[in-house]
Structure formats: C-alpha cells, structure tokens
Design an enzyme around this catalytic site. Structure first.
Site, PDB file in Angstrom:
ATOM      1  N   ALA A  34       0.383  -8.973   8.591  1.00  0.00           N
ATOM      2  CA  ALA A  34       0.512 -10.442   8.812  1.00  0.00           C
ATOM      3  C   ALA A  34      -0.758 -10.647   9.693  1.00  0.00           C
ATOM      4  O   ALA A  34      -1.498 -11.727   9.675  1.00  0.00           O
ATOM      5  CB  ALA A  34       1.747 -10.618   9.568  1.00  0.00           C
ATOM      6  N   TYR A  36      -3.552  -8.950   9.921  1.00  0.00           N
ATOM      7  CA  TYR A  36      -4.542  -8.729   9.407  1.00  0.00           C
ATOM      8  C   TYR A  36      -4.952 -10.265   8.289  1.00  0.00           C
ATOM      9  O   TYR A  36      -6.245 -10.658   8.153  1.00  0.00           O
ATOM     10  CB  TYR A  36      -4.855  -7.643   8.144  1.00  0.00           C
ATOM     11  N   ASP A  37      -4.155 -10.657   7.865  1.00  0.00           N
ATOM     12  CA  ASP A  37      -4.103 -11.839   6.884  1.00  0.00           C
ATOM     13  C   ASP A  37      -4.507 -12.977   7.848  1.00  0.00           C
ATOM     14  O   ASP A  37      -5.273 -13.934   7.378  1.00  0.00           O
ATOM     15  CB  ASP A  37      -2.708 -12.106   6.323  1.00  0.00           C
ATOM     16  N   LEU A  83      -5.350 -10.775  -4.519  1.00  0.00           N
ATOM     17  CA  LEU A  83      -4.431 -11.847  -4.618  1.00  0.00           C
ATOM     18  C   LEU A  83      -4.829 -12.798  -3.409  1.00  0.00           C
ATOM     19  O   LEU A  83      -4.868 -12.057  -2.131  1.00  0.00           O
ATOM     20  CB  LEU A  83      -3.252 -11.597  -5.096  1.00  0.00           C
ATOM     21  N   GLU A 115       6.999 -11.182 -10.043  1.00  0.00           N
ATOM     22  CA  GLU A 115       7.004  -9.951  -9.857  1.00  0.00           C
ATOM     23  C   GLU A 115       7.258  -9.383  -8.576  1.00  0.00           C
ATOM     24  O   GLU A 115       6.747 -10.037  -7.837  1.00  0.00           O
ATOM     25  CB  GLU A 115       5.859  -9.041 -10.483  1.00  0.00           C
ATOM     26  N   LYS A 117       6.176  -7.494  -5.265  1.00  0.00           N
ATOM     27  CA  LYS A 117       4.780  -6.929  -4.773  1.00  0.00           C
ATOM     28  C   LYS A 117       4.976  -5.693  -3.900  1.00  0.00           C
ATOM     29  O   LYS A 117       5.479  -5.546  -2.916  1.00  0.00           O
ATOM     30  CB  LYS A 117       3.969  -7.968  -3.700  1.00  0.00           C
ATOM     31  N   GLU A 175       0.641  -0.018  -9.911  1.00  0.00           N
ATOM     32  CA  GLU A 175       0.889   0.425  -8.330  1.00  0.00           C
ATOM     33  C   GLU A 175       1.220   1.956  -8.146  1.00  0.00           C
ATOM     34  O   GLU A 175       2.456   2.291  -9.015  1.00  0.00           O
ATOM     35  CB  GLU A 175       1.711  -0.317  -7.620  1.00  0.00           C
ATOM     36  N   CYS A 434      -9.702   9.952  33.800  1.00  0.00           N
ATOM     37  CA  CYS A 434      -8.221   9.715  33.310  1.00  0.00           C
ATOM     38  C   CYS A 434      -8.106  10.241  32.229  1.00  0.00           C
ATOM     39  O   CYS A 434      -8.629   9.999  31.181  1.00  0.00           O
ATOM     40  CB  CYS A 434      -7.645   8.107  33.371  1.00  0.00           C
TER      41      CYS A 434
END
EC number: 6.5.1.2
Length: 824
Positions: A34, A36-37, A83, A115, A117, A175, A434
C-alpha cells in the site's frame, strides 16, 4: 524545510528503486504494498504536473524489476504489462465509466472477467507445437529471467498440452505461488533443520523459483494458475477472455475456479465483496481482485497507457485490522542511529499471519495515539506486510497506566539518545561506536549500489561484528579466506559440537586438543558463534572436504571494491539524507573526497537540490572525529577513488561574502540584505568584529542588525562563519579558470553504455560522462548521440547499429577522456 518538486521526485524515485530492487531481485519487501502504491502515485502525479522531471528510465514507467543477472535474459515477444490499481469503489466506477464512454455501451451491458489477484510471481510459458520449451519471469516487462528448469519441477505446469487445436506457438501468462499449507510445511521443515524461515508465501514463491538449483525448487511445492495469453501464432483463440481461460483449462492449464463473468459496476463490486469475505478461507494469499473487459475486440479498442491496459484494473483489498494488547514498548536502533519505538504485542492473527510486534514510527506518533504498555490497540497490516498500531481502544484501558516516555539512553550501547531541533526522529549519539548502527552501516557499505561486495550477507556481518573482528567498515579489508571458511562452518552448525565436528578434519595437530577444548567450553554460551570465530584456531584446509571457491570469490570482491567511484563511496558511508542521487551530485560538483570532508555545511548549499537539512547532515557527518577516523582507516586500507577531478567551475557563481551569508541561514538575512552587508565590510572576519553602528550603515533595519548581533553571539555561529569563509577561499583556489557559464563538451548529448568496460568500469565511465555534461540513458533510440560498447555488448549495440547511431569502443572513450585532461 519543504521540498522542491525535483527534490521530492528524486527522493521518491530513490525510495521506490530500493524497494523494487529488493522486491524483484532479493525477494524482500522493504515497504508495504500500500505504501509503495501511494509513493508511486505521488511520483506519477508529480511527473504529470512537471513533465520535465520525468526521466526516460523513471520507475513510474517501468512494469516490474530488472533482471538480476543470475539467469539468462529472455526478451518477451509481447510485453508483460502491469495493471493500474483501484483502492475505492469510486475508482472502480471511473474505470467502468471510461470503458462505457469509449465503447459507447451502457455500463450494465459491459461484461467483465473477474478474477482473484494472487500474491505470487508472474511468469510467461512458451509452447511450440504443444510442447513446453521456455519459461521466464516478468522482469521489467520487456526482459525477464529464463527459469525454465525450475518451472519444469512444478506439477501444475503441463509439459505437453492435452486435447487438440492448440496454436503452433502459444504463450501462456500466469502466477506461480505457494499455498498457505505448503508455506507452513516449508517453514516447519526449516525450523526443524535450523534453516532459513521464509517471511511470507509471496517471498517464498519468488525466492524458490529463482533458486539456481532446481532440486530446491522441487522440494518446495509451488503451484500455478493461468490467467492470460501472450503471443499466439498458427491458431486462433476465442474472442472473449473467459472463453480463452476455458480453452486453456481444456489444454491442461489450471485456472482458478473463482474466475467469474459479471456485468456492470454492481457485478464487479459484488464479486469484490464475495471474494473479500472468503479471503481468509482461501488456500492461497490474494491481495485483491482483477477486472478485465471480457470482449477482446473491446480490449483492442480501449488500448493501453504507458505500462498498463485501459481495459483491466486491480481492485486492492484494504489493510486488515485486529485488536491485541501492548505488552511492552522497545527501541530499535537503525543504520543511521534512528531510534524507532516498536510495540511488542500479544500474538494475534492479522490477514492470516501471526503478528507479535508493530511499528510506532516515532515518539510523536506514540504521543498522538497515547499508546501505553497494557493498552488494547487496533493493529493493521498495512499492505498486508508491515504491522502498525492504528489507534488505542480507550474504553479497554486498564487502570494505573502511565504515558510512555522516550528512554534517555540507547538500549544497545548506552549512549545518549538525542533529538534534532524540529525533527521527529530521535537518534543514538554513539554513531559508529554503537553495535546496532555498526552492523547496519557495514551492510549498507557492502550493498550492491554502494561498494558492491557481493556475497557479504547479513548473517556474516552479524557474527563478524559480534566477534570483534570487524569494528568498522575498514576492518572488512582485513578479512581473509581462513576467517570466511570458519565463519561458514559456524553458521552452518546447529551447535558448538557440530562446528567442532566440521572443523576437526582441518585442524593442525599442533595445539589442536587445546583448541577443541576451548571451543567445547563455549557450548553453554548464547553467543558461542561470535566467540568461536574470535578464537585463534590454526587450520590447514583440506580443499577436497570443504568448498572454498565462494570464499575466494568473496575475498576477491572485497579487494575489487577498493577501487571505486566517489559517488559510490559517499553513498556507502551512510550519511543521513545522502542517497545515490545526492552522492552523485556531490561527486560531480566537488570531485574530490579530501575537499568534501573538510567543507563546513553552508558550502554544500551552493549545489543545486541540496537544501539546509541535507547540507547540515553532510556537514555534521564530517564534523565527527569518529567518522573522519573511519575514512582515514579506509584510505589506509587501500580504498581509492578512481574518478577524482577538480571541482566544477559552476561553483564560481555561489562564491562571495553575500552568497555565504545567505547559505548560513541567518534569521532575517535575505540575498538583498546580504549584498548590503557585503558592501560595508571587507570580509567575514570584519563582519564578525563589526560594531552594530557599522552594520546599520548598510541600511539594514535596526531589528535585523540586532538579530544578527544576537545570532553571532550564540554558540559557535561566529566560528562557523569564519570557518566557512576560509573553506570558501580554499575552494575558490581549486576551481578551474574557465568561464563557468561555458557548456561542457557533452552538454545536450545522450550516451548509452553497454557491455563490459574492462579497464574503466561502467560506473566510472558514467561518472565521467555526466561530469562533462552528458545524459547517460538506459536504452538506445534515434535521439541517442552515441553508444559506448564494451565486450559482450548485446541488444543495445545491435539497436545502435540498426539506427545508425555512432558507436565507440572503450579505447575511443579512454582516448577522448585523455584529450579532456583526465588522468586514469
């Protein structure tokens, strides 16, 4: 400070490139789907609003990931497109409306194939005369990786088509995925054998399919669903998508029984709701549903945008949420010292995965949410990957809870945690001392886009640092073959006894009994691996009993990384806010590490796209004695910059008293006021010593002069001005005398690199070409000025020859650089 459009676009591209490289080439997910989109959408919006910001190779126009180089490349005869995404019913409604208007059909008359995903890896299967001959990953949409041998181990993929009537040439897209049951079985076996536990089914499928050993693929059960076709020759498929899926099923391909033909917007949204309700009960992971216009003639009429069809869209599921209890709040220290609070949670299943911790981002976020230990909180797996705390259920709060406060000390090294003024992030002040930062800094230093030490993985780094053998990045250059071979045996061993058994055939007789006793004495220690590596055990490797080539390759990679470009080294140092683009900019403008490491922060602002926050970060890094010592140690270890050059003549424009005063961000001092001050004082020292009356003579308002006087008296501000002025004078002496407005010899020209440049290296060649004004592109077109082709040049060279684009070899490039005065 707010970012300019070009700064934000650059930052977005860098973040998306890192995420895509990890996702497609290392099967790791750095950020949620989400997120990234959302970042990709922001970049696309920026590029649409400012077309000049869009580079030819921008990730916004790319479909997937580039090939990793581990497999042979396969060029897709028909690109494997991505897509577009819809996240709301409104976006789906817009999708349906656009098709309705374009095809002049009522929305209710539109038929769609709906369909699931699947969350796996897209592949293309090629069949000739019904026989499976080649399979490839999607890659970047145009070029993928040849994984034919691995795909042959997947039982769902037919090796010979059944039935009759199939085309002479058929490409089937689909896929590859790992079912939830197979994923759990795979991890159960890994836990029992001490192997690597896989993160999630998607990464498991992608990582498995890209194994170099097909036997590993066969052991991990993968599955496959077909969902489309590519090139078809010597035959014809039905004129609907649903009909094509039915034919593929008759020919032996598995097709999801969840595929369904629906009509109009109501049909799509109804399907979305049904699949969403059944999601947790499915045998495999999905992250949404896909809608495709069923009529192929309509598909052709709708056409495509840059990287996606207009006739299909993915409707993503929202992040799923659950309630659980906060058992503790701990601090994690990152590579740059950022202290991130993490909520330790009572285990809860979210989106099919047991969640035991969630990020709280920063102290401000905790304060906003008022999260306390003992609270019941709503947890969301954003993008189905990274859990986060969304809110507190105050009605369930137990009595006597207290607000959480950021600890004062680093939990790893005990150094003070500090917060920069105006920043949300707290940081450990221990920096390179550190251990938490040290491990992350070394991993970053060795990464592909930094020093590119291939083979130095995180597990190696973990034990090397814990053992004390590697305390800084410079210590990497002292690692030898013996150490690496011992380290591999240690990591492969389940316990000390197993390590001793593996090591014993290689021990020298002298003191071997004492060495074994010392090792076996570590059996009760939690950190036995680090302590075992630190022991000075003498060995003589029996090469026939142990694989050594990988260790020799890693030693060679470490040695090869000694010669690097300035941009790579600056990026590798891990300076906060300095990504690849900023490192490249610094290298182009200043040209020399010795110069850069001595400059105070205001001078970095003379470079375009470097603002105050980034400049301060660079200056602060080089102001730390520990960081300077680490750089000295690197140089002493043989690290050298191969593309050092004088600073750019364009820096002339930013020199002078007035520009320097503006760069120092003195309150109230604008460019015009800085010029007025420069007119009444001889130099920076005179300004620092000037009386208020002299400053008032410049015409500045009394309030501004009072503010300047007060600023000079605060902290080290006066010393900063004097230091910056001295550094500016040294910089001016180094600048070329040429007219700074003169164009570079390659300004306005586009160059493409291809093949292997054995003497110069492509990164070094690219840096020099950009220094002389060229734009280095990733593909050849009619606009390409010339192509530089090394050995084993491939399709780009062929494309250049086809278009008549001039081609240089490496010798021509070296000769041209010599003419420009470059000494290599």
């Amino acid at each position: 400070m707010s970012q300019t459009p070009i700064q934000r676009a650059t930052q977005l591209r860098e973040q998306l490139e890192r995420a895509a490289e990890a996702y497609y080439n290392r099967d790791e997910q750095l950020i949620p789907d989400a997120e990234y989109d959302a970042l990709l959408r922001e970049l696309e919006a920026l590029e649409a609003e400012h077309p000049q910001l869009k580079a030819e190779d921008s990730i916004s126009g790319r479909i997937g990931g580039r090939a990793s180089g581990r497999f042979a490349e396969v060029t897709h005869a028909l690109p494997m497109l991505s897509l577009g995404n819809a996240f709301s019913e409104g976006e789906v409604a817009d999708f349906v409306r656009r098709i309705s208007e374009r095809l002049d059909l009522a929305e209710c008359d539109l038929a769609f194939s709906a369909e699931p995903k699947l969350d796996g890896l897209a592949i293309s299967l090629r069949y000739e005369d019904g026989v499976f001959v080649q399979g490839a990953t999607r890659g970047d949409g145009s070029t993928g990786e040849d994984v034919t041998a691995n795909l042959r181990t997947i039982g769902d993929i037919p090796q010979q088509l059944t039935g009759s009537g199939w085309p002479a040439l058929l490409e089937v897209r689909g896929e590859v995925y790992m079912s939830r049951a197979d994923f759990e079985a795979c991890n159960a076996q890994a836990r029992a054998s001490g192997g690597k536990v896989l993160a999630n089914p998607r990464n498991a499928a992608a990582g498995t399919l890209r194994q170099l050993d097909a036997r590993v693929v066969a052991q991990r059960r993968l599955s496959f669903f077909a969902y489309a076709t590519g090139v078809v020759e010597g035959g014809q498929l039905p004129d609907t998508h649903a009909g094509t899926l039915a034919v593929l099923q008759r020919w032996g391909f598995p097709v999801s029984d969840l595929c369904q033909v629906v009509h109009g917007l109501d049909g799509l949204l109804g399907y979305y709701q049904r699949i969403g309700q059944a999601r947790d009960r499915l045998a495999f992971d999905i992250d949404g549903v896909v809608y495709k216009l069923d009529d192929k003639a309509g598909q052709q009429a709708m056409g495509f945008v840059a990287r996606a069809p207009r006739w299909a869209i993915a409707h993503k599921f929202p992040a799923q949420e659950q309630t659980t209890t906060v058992e503790d709040i701990e601090i994690q220290i990152g590579r740059t010292g950022a202290a991130t609070p993490v909520a330790r949670l009572a285990p809860v299943q979210v989106a099919g995965v047991v969640v035991t911790n969630a990020t709280l981002h920063n102290a401000d976020q905790i304060a906003r949410l008022d999260v306390r230990i003992g609270d019941s909180v709503i947890v969301r797996r954003a993008g189905d990957v990274i859990p986060e705390v969304v809110s507190v259920r105050l009605e369930l709060r137990p009595p006597a809870t207290t607000p959480w406060l950021m600890p004062q000390a680093c939990p790893v090294c005990g150094a003070e945690l500090v917060r920069e003024e105006g920043m949300a992030v707290w940081r450990c002040s221990g920096e390179l001392s550190c251990p938490a930062q040290r491990k992350e800094a070394i991993a970053h230093f060795a990464s592909r886009k930094a020093m590119d030490i291939d083979g130095l993985g995180e597990k190696f780094i973990e034990v090397l640092v814990d053992s004390g053998l590697v305390r800084s990045v410079a210590d990497l250059y002292a690692i030898d073959r013996d150490t690496l071979l011992k380290l591999k045996l240690i990591l492969d061993a389940a316990d000390v006894e197993a390590y001793v058994a593996a090591l014993q055939p290689h021990l020298l007789p002298l003191n071997s009994g004492q060495a074994l006793a010392q090792l076996l004495a570590l059996s009760a220690a939690d950190d036995w691996r680090a302590r075992a590596l630190a022991l000075p055990v003498q060995v003589a490797w029996a090469d026939k009993k142990i694989a050594t080539r990988w260790a020799d390759n890693l030693v060679a990679a470490i040695d090869a990384s000694r010669r690097t470009t300035l941009a790579r080294l600056l990026f590798a140092l891990g300076i906060e806010h300095v990504g690849e683009a900023t490192a490249k900019t610094l290298a182009q403008w200043f040209g020399d590490l010795e110069l850069i490491r001595q400059l105070p922060w205001p001078l970095f602002k003379q470079v375009p796209d470097i603002g105050g926050e980034v400049a301060r970060s660079i200056g602060h890094f080089f102001d730390q004695s520990g960081n300077q010592a680490a750089i000295d140690a690197l140089l002493a270890g043989g690290v050298s910059v191969t593309d050092a050059h004088p600073p750019s003549a364009r820096l002339h424009a930013g020199l002078g008293l007035a520009p320097l005063l503006v760069a120092c961000e003195i309150p109230g001092i604008t460019q015009k006021r800085a010029e007025a001050l420069a007119a009444v004082v001889a130099d920076m020292a005179a300004l620092v010593d000037a009386e208020p009356a002299q400053l008032l003579a410049s015409g500045l308002p009394a309030t501004v002069v009072a503010g300047l006087t007060q600023w000079l008296e605060q902290g080290d501000n006066a010393a900063l001005l004097l230091r910056a002025a001295q550094a500016q004078a040294r910089l001016a002496a180094l600048l070329p005398e040429e007219d700074p407005s003169a164009a570079g010899p390659l300004d306005g020209q586009t160059v493409v690199l291809t093949g292997t440049l054995s003497r110069l290296g492509r990164e070094t060649a690219k840096a020099w070409l950009e220094q002389f004004g060229a734009k280095v592109a990733g593909s050849v077109s009619k606009k390409t000025s010339f192509v530089i082709a090394g050995s084993e040049a491939g399709s780009k060279l062929a494309k250049a020859q086809e278009l008549g684009v001039p081609v240089w070899d490496e010798e021509q490039l070296l000769a041209w650089l010599a003419q420009q005065g470059v000494v290599l």
